[in-house]
Design a protein around this motif. Structure first.
Motif, PDB file in Angstrom:
ATOM      1  N   HIS A  43       7.338  -6.421  -1.161  1.00  0.00           N
ATOM      2  CA  HIS A  43       5.860  -6.595  -0.965  1.00  0.00           C
ATOM      3  C   HIS A  43       5.636  -7.232   0.294  1.00  0.00           C
ATOM      4  O   HIS A  43       4.509  -7.171   0.851  1.00  0.00           O
ATOM      5  N   PHE A  44       6.715  -7.881   0.787  1.00  0.00           N
ATOM      6  CA  PHE A  44       6.709  -8.241   2.228  1.00  0.00           C
ATOM      7  C   PHE A  44       6.645  -7.069   3.252  1.00  0.00           C
ATOM      8  O   PHE A  44       5.892  -7.253   4.187  1.00  0.00           O
ATOM      9  N   LEU A  97      16.209  -4.840   5.866  1.00  0.00           N
ATOM     10  CA  LEU A  97      15.451  -4.135   6.941  1.00  0.00           C
ATOM     11  C   LEU A  97      14.269  -2.909   6.556  1.00  0.00           C
ATOM     12  O   LEU A  97      13.383  -2.815   7.170  1.00  0.00           O
ATOM     13  N   ILE A  98      14.944  -2.132   5.406  1.00  0.00           N
ATOM     14  CA  ILE A  98      14.151  -1.064   5.268  1.00  0.00           C
ATOM     15  C   ILE A  98      13.206  -1.074   4.117  1.00  0.00           C
ATOM     16  O   ILE A  98      13.998  -1.128   3.100  1.00  0.00           O
ATOM     17  N   ARG A  99      12.100  -0.868   4.127  1.00  0.00           N
ATOM     18  CA  ARG A  99      11.315  -1.060   2.924  1.00  0.00           C
ATOM     19  C   ARG A  99      11.888  -0.023   1.678  1.00  0.00           C
ATOM     20  O   ARG A  99      11.905  -0.468   0.496  1.00  0.00           O
ATOM     21  N   THR A 100      11.972   1.193   1.820  1.00  0.00           N
ATOM     22  CA  THR A 100      12.459   2.032   0.813  1.00  0.00           C
ATOM     23  C   THR A 100      13.857   1.624   0.025  1.00  0.00           C
ATOM     24  O   THR A 100      13.791   2.157  -0.915  1.00  0.00           O
ATOM     25  N   GLU A 101      14.545   0.828   0.602  1.00  0.00           N
ATOM     26  CA  GLU A 101      15.655   0.366   0.008  1.00  0.00           C
ATOM     27  C   GLU A 101      15.294  -1.093  -0.458  1.00  0.00           C
ATOM     28  O   GLU A 101      16.455  -1.739  -1.141  1.00  0.00           O
ATOM     29  N   ALA A 102      14.166  -1.593  -0.429  1.00  0.00           N
ATOM     30  CA  ALA A 102      13.907  -3.109  -0.787  1.00  0.00           C
ATOM     31  C   ALA A 102      14.001  -3.327  -2.321  1.00  0.00           C
ATOM     32  O   ALA A 102      13.745  -2.218  -3.108  1.00  0.00           O
ATOM     33  N   ASP A 103      14.405  -4.578  -2.639  1.00  0.00           N
ATOM     34  CA  ASP A 103      14.154  -4.819  -4.248  1.00  0.00           C
ATOM     35  C   ASP A 103      12.873  -4.927  -4.558  1.00  0.00           C
ATOM     36  O   ASP A 103      11.900  -5.205  -3.524  1.00  0.00           O
ATOM     37  N   LEU A 145      -0.330  -2.559  -4.513  1.00  0.00           N
ATOM     38  CA  LEU A 145      -1.498  -2.634  -5.672  1.00  0.00           C
ATOM     39  C   LEU A 145      -0.560  -2.127  -6.853  1.00  0.00           C
ATOM     40  O   LEU A 145      -0.774  -2.596  -8.070  1.00  0.00           O
ATOM     41  N   GLY A 146      -0.034  -0.802  -6.653  1.00  0.00           N
ATOM     42  CA  GLY A 146       0.704  -0.311  -7.900  1.00  0.00           C
ATOM     43  C   GLY A 146       1.513  -1.223  -8.769  1.00  0.00           C
ATOM     44  O   GLY A 146       1.323  -1.166  -9.767  1.00  0.00           O
ATOM     45  N   SER A 147       2.302  -2.017  -7.897  1.00  0.00           N
ATOM     46  CA  SER A 147       3.346  -2.902  -8.641  1.00  0.00           C
ATOM     47  C   SER A 147       2.477  -3.935  -9.435  1.00  0.00           C
ATOM     48  O   SER A 147       2.767  -4.445 -10.607  1.00  0.00           O
ATOM     49  N   PHE A 148       1.268  -4.533  -8.659  1.00  0.00           N
ATOM     50  CA  PHE A 148       0.596  -5.486  -9.268  1.00  0.00           C
ATOM     51  C   PHE A 148      -0.129  -4.956 -10.774  1.00  0.00           C
ATOM     52  O   PHE A 148      -0.077  -5.651 -11.609  1.00  0.00           O
ATOM     53  N   TYR A 149      -0.710  -3.938 -10.682  1.00  0.00           N
ATOM     54  CA  TYR A 149      -1.441  -3.007 -11.650  1.00  0.00           C
ATOM     55  C   TYR A 149      -0.480  -2.978 -12.794  1.00  0.00           C
ATOM     56  O   TYR A 149      -0.863  -3.203 -13.790  1.00  0.00           O
ATOM     57  N   ALA A 150       0.733  -2.523 -12.351  1.00  0.00           N
ATOM     58  CA  ALA A 150       1.708  -2.034 -13.373  1.00  0.00           C
ATOM     59  C   ALA A 150       2.246  -3.547 -14.354  1.00  0.00           C
ATOM     60  O   ALA A 150       2.148  -3.409 -15.406  1.00  0.00           O
ATOM     61  N   ALA A 151       2.143  -4.628 -13.633  1.00  0.00           N
ATOM     62  CA  ALA A 151       2.534  -5.972 -14.143  1.00  0.00           C
ATOM     63  C   ALA A 151       1.151  -6.271 -15.118  1.00  0.00           C
ATOM     64  O   ALA A 151       1.677  -6.665 -16.331  1.00  0.00           O
ATOM     65  N   GLN A 152       0.123  -6.009 -14.524  1.00  0.00           N
ATOM     66  CA  GLN A 152      -0.814  -6.527 -15.472  1.00  0.00           C
ATOM     67  C   GLN A 152      -1.065  -5.473 -16.820  1.00  0.00           C
ATOM     68  O   GLN A 152      -1.146  -6.018 -17.817  1.00  0.00           O
TER      69      GLN A 152
END
Lengths: 505, 505
Positions: free
Chosen positions: A359-360, A348-354, A424-431
């Motif tokens: 990203h959902f 339920l909680i964004r800040t605790e999400a995996d 965006l941060g996570s996606f830039y990070a992966a790239q």
């Protein structure tokens, strides 16, 4: 007859004005840092007033017509080098944007934000969205107005997005989140079929002092310079910078949750390395600032996830962690630890999400914000929409507002357009990380042996040192040879979680 | 036709302007506090720049002609209450004084101070006064110039003194230090004939954490409100205030010296109680500020010496101290402890001096400053003069410059006129305390039982709550019925040290 000033003299004048503004803003950051770390409770009211005063002064300095004239004059000079030209152009852009805001609007927004923040607090206490709804409605109206003031081509939300991530727009985000839906959702569904790894051992008792020590050790190992920084404790971990020579991180320690401190230290460490890597000689000027929030987040996420949740990382650090917490971890093999820290499970909680379901959460907020600002949604329907989205995308049932539509502080602050930068941060990070793997040949070995200097060096040269010289998109293309592409994150996710959950890719 | 503004409207305008200035100055205090407590080493340079910028802004705001006009207009209004009138009058006085300084002089002084500070540091490293002398000479020249700018009636030093202690002048100080010489010196000489109490046990190993705990306990007992304050560690203990709701103290802990932490906590606690007692509704206005440095010091000294070094105080606290440091103190009777903490012995270093010889250190600096500013002395002769004074008054031989003429930082800062406030503080403290004893009938019993609320209440009502409404002299007369009289300190000293050393008075 007026004598025309030389370009270097004009540029120095501009620099001095900008540094004065930066000094005031950095003073605000010091007051803000103190507010979150050491302020005695009774001091809050006067501190708020002091911050407002400094903010007013910074705004006055940055909207002075004299500065505008200087910037316009400098903008016409040909004898500036590329960095100087960019500084002047960006400052002029910032200046003109600032001047667009009518004073009455700024005051109205400030008042409404204050009201909304307190309504949000009250609303959470009551666990009742209706208490917050009228203020939120007001914030949305003001933010629509702001979009009009700022101007936009296609969608009003683009104007707000642009404040946090220059160049990002609804078209780009729609495409990316459509990729998230079409390709990440199947992966999540496959994972949901697999047995759930055990992570109970991460919630045994982990004494505070030992956690603190381990956190500091990791920060040092990453290359965070404690001579130009420090760590303190605050309720919510954050990074703040008073100059590239004084960049501070905070952490939170939960004795019942090892993960809380661990990845927050690495995450904030990633932010801090970026700030420490900004060019000192550009202090106060755009090229001395971070490129964007998305790029900032790419640095924290790269360290937190691509590095800090990798098996390779823990090959080096796990022994030390086990020796610090023998009773809890000595019997846990590294493979179990690795599976536990990468557990994927809708919540339920964004800040605790995996790393994946996260990203959902962001996408849901993006859809809602776009709808509110575009006029397709109304705040009175927000609880229903929220709960439906959570059910549709994450298959979780929202039990109450505090764990639902009231969980994030951002809207009460009026921060519409901010959430997407997390993804965006996570996606830039992966790239970026995929490129680093190619360009830093020793990377895997380095990480396996706890040596990050070559990675840091690469990030410094490719990203940090440029400040705002390139936009996120330009920077991404320059570093990786292409614009932001979701497939890098997908490849990373499939390889990693495919491995962990025994899926075939 | 211009419509005349109402007095309340004008007063609110004035208040808003003053509070804005106060906000900037308090922000500077936050940055200064951080500099002494938590600043990472590399952050020092930018922090210096940030402080300079805020200081410039505060100066600009306080010398704005619009403020001057407002103050002049308000100064003519009859419909202000007494406190409002006093605020306006004091602000106008401050404003006019500030406007006297030519910008070129301010810049010159700032540069010279910076040079002098670094020369002093170098000079101390080399243990060689000559390295500092030219810069000191320059500072003296500038300070003479400042006295001329400010204006004075009799002696140029009066103008400088007035900056720290309004109303104090050479005539007053000559009289007081002549009393010090004629009546304190004989007491010292008598004490010197007596056996020296043992204080070795104060220099055993006292663990840091236990000292910290004891310090916090004392601060709480005194009535220091930790909800509106906090204690941290710094190299030199100090008190700073960001509003009456956020007053902070710092301490230094030496594990080989119990006294270091103990009396510095009580001393700073005394300063802090004053700041916490200033009227919150006068924030930013003169009546929300401390009366003078001398009165400030009276509050710290009263708690440190009159209360904190009394036998009565330790009747309550000594048991707890013994239980914290059993190995060091259990065998030491309170009478020995009391004698040890009140040991009188001439020494070289002012900051380590006892309650009596301390004033000879101050007197020597006063004589030197008066001579330098008046033109009777020259900096090139300073080492000789210094060493002669120490030999004459304290019968100690100065072995080198670091333990002599280079020991204090003040002159490198240009703080001429500051030292006398240290002695004035002790003398005011004795006079206030003598009055408190008469007016608070339970005082001795209160102190013996660790109850200070009635004393604090008395200080609040008599002193704190008035801010700058009265000058030190007016305040002293109002509280004690007479102007500052040295005999109160002498009576206190004779009774206390006569008792300790078995002298007949």
């Amino acid at each position: 007859m007026t004598v025309q000033k030389t370009t270097p003299a004009l540029y120095e004048e501009y620099k001095a004005k900008m540094q004065k503004i930066a000094d005031v803003r950095n003073a605000m950051s010091v007051l803000g840092w103190d507010q979150e770390t050491y302020l005695p409770p009774a001091g809050a009211a006067f501190r708020g007033q002091q911050l407002t005063t400094l903010s007013t002064i910074a705004h006055e300095l940055f909207t002075e017509p004299a500065l505008g004239g200087l910037l316009q004059e400098l903008g016409q000079r040909e004898d500036l080098d590329a960095v100087q030209k960019k500084n002047v152009a960006l400052s002029l852009e910032d200046y003109e944007k600032n001047r667009k805001y009518p004073a009455a609007f700024v005051a109205e927004l400030s008042t409404a934000t204050n009201v909304a923040y307190h309504a949000w607090i009250k609303s959470r206490k009551e666990n009742r969205f209706e208490t917050f709804e009228p203020s939120l409605n007001r914030m949305v109206a003001l933010k629509k107005q702001e979009a009009d003031i700022l101007g936009y081509k296609d969608h009003p939300y683009d104007a707000l997005l642009n404040e946090y991530e220059k160049g990002a727009d609804v078209e780009m985000l729609d495409k990316i989140f459509s990729d998230v839906k079409t390709s990440l959702l199947p992966l999540l569904q496959e994972i949901a079929q697999q047995p759930v790894p055990d992570k109970k051992f991460l919630h045994l008792h982990y004494p505070k002092d030992l956690q603190w020590q381990f956190g500091i050790d990791m920060l040092k190992a990453m290359g965070y310079d404690l001579n130009a920084g420090r760590q303190d404790v605050s309720e919510h971990p954050f990074t703040t910078s008073f100059s590239p020579q004084d960049v501070r991180v905070t952490t939170r320690i939960d004795e019942q949750d090892l993960g809380n401190m661990t990845w927050s230290c690495i995450h904030e460490g990633g932010h801090a390395l970026y700030e420490q890597g900004l060019p000192t000689e550009q202090y106060g000027l755009p090229c001395g600032e971070a490129a964007s929030l998305g790029i900032h987040e790419s640095q924290s996420r790269l360290w937190e996830n691509n590095v800090g949740r990798s098996l390779t990382f823990w090959q080096h650090h796990y022994g030390r962690l086990q020796s610090l917490f023998r009773h809890n971890l000595l019997a846990i093999p590294i493979s179990d630890f690795y599976r536990a820290i990468n557990l994927v499970q809708p919540s339920l909680i964004r800040t605790e999400a995996d790393e994946l379901t996260y990203h959902f959460h962001v996408m849901i907020r993006y859809e809602i914000e776009k709808g509110l600002i575009g006029g397709a949604l109304e705040t009175k329907d927000l609880r229903d929409i929220w709960n439906r989205y959570y059910s549709d995308y994450l298959q979780v049932k929202v039990p109450d507002d505090v764990r639902g539509v009231l969980q994030d502080i951002h809207w009460s602050h009026g921060s519409f357009g901010y959430f997407p930068t997390y993804s965006l941060g996570s996606f830039y990070a992966a790239q970026f990380f995929a490129t680093a793997k190619k360009q830093v040949s020793s990377l895997e070995n380095d990480i396996a042996s706890g040596q990050y200097d070559r990675l840091l060096q690469w990030l410094r040269e490719q990203i940090h040192v440029h400040g705002r010289f390139y936009t996120s998109n330009e920077l991404c293309e320059r570093v990786t040879g292409e614009k932001l592409e979701f497939r890098h994150f997908l490849d990373y996710a499939k390889e990693k979680f495919g491995g962990i959950y025994g899926l075939k890719y």
